[in-house]
Scaffold this active site. Structure first.
Site, mmCIF file in Angstrom:
data_model
loop_
_atom_site.group_PDB
_atom_site.id
_atom_site.type_symbol
_atom_site.label_atom_id
_atom_site.label_comp_id
_atom_site.label_asym_id
_atom_site.label_seq_id
_atom_site.Cartn_x
_atom_site.Cartn_y
_atom_site.Cartn_z
ATOM 1 N N CYS A 1 0.871 -1.158 0.000
ATOM 2 C CA CYS A 1 0.000 0.000 0.000
ATOM 3 C C CYS A 1 0.920 1.224 0.000
ATOM 4 O O CYS A 1 2.138 1.073 0.067
ATOM 5 C CB CYS A 1 -0.886 -0.028 1.235
ATOM 6 S SG CYS A 1 -2.338 1.020 1.151
ATOM 7 N N CYS B 1 -3.894 -0.621 -3.105
ATOM 8 C CA CYS B 1 -4.300 0.757 -3.381
ATOM 9 C C CYS B 1 -3.701 1.199 -4.704
ATOM 10 O O CYS B 1 -2.677 0.664 -5.149
ATOM 11 C CB CYS B 1 -3.905 1.705 -2.255
ATOM 12 S SG CYS B 1 -2.167 2.099 -2.156
ATOM 13 N N CYS C 1 4.636 0.985 -7.787
ATOM 14 C CA CYS C 1 5.261 -0.263 -7.378
ATOM 15 C C CYS C 1 6.681 -0.319 -7.938
ATOM 16 O O CYS C 1 6.893 -0.186 -9.147
ATOM 17 C CB CYS C 1 4.441 -1.454 -7.878
ATOM 18 S SG CYS C 1 4.952 -3.014 -7.140
#
Length: 138
Positions: free
Chosen positions: A7, A79, A86
């Site tokens: 997240c 999320c 990422c």
């Protein structure tokens, strides 16, 4: 089986998902982290998890950086911010999965409304991870 849940802040959703998945699949190694970790797990996340018998009071936000060189069966983003930001993993990631949830920490309202929002998101996470756990078992 090793699973990393990501997240943005590792403050609410990923911490709840971490606790729920570990509860549903106790033999699986589960970790959670944030791309920009907060300083603490949200107290309401801890509270609503304890209401369903899952203790995350000893959890703390961690940076995804400490996990980048490791091997994962799944990296799950919960999320949009973590999905979009990422990082590149140097270790092996067998499967990437996005299961998005609203951020209860972004909600504004009375204390009771906030608690209701945290419970709603917790229940959505639980429902989705039950489905995921069934896939892992098959």
């Amino acid at each position: 089986m090793r699973i990393l849940i990501l997240c943005t802040g590792n403050r609410c959703r990923s911490q709840m998902a971490h606790g729920i998945l570990k509860y549903l699949c106790p033999s699986i190694e589960v970790h959670s982290a944030g791309v920009r970790p907060a300083t603490e797990v949200h107290p309401l996340a801890i509270q609503v998890m304890s209401e369903i018998g899952i203790d995350i009071s000893q959890h703390y936000p961690k940076s995804v950086d400490q996990y980048l060189n490791q091997t994962w069966n799944y990296v799950i983003t919960v999320c949009g911010g973590a999905r979009e930001n990422c990082p590149v993993f140097n270790g092996t990631v067998a499967n990437r999965l996005h299961i998005g949830f609203d951020d209860p920490d972004a909600f504004t309202g009375s204390p009771e409304e906030l608690l209701t929002e945290f419970r709603r998101v917790r229940d959505e996470i639980y429902k989705e991870l039950q489905k995921f756990a069934k896939i892992l078992e098959s």
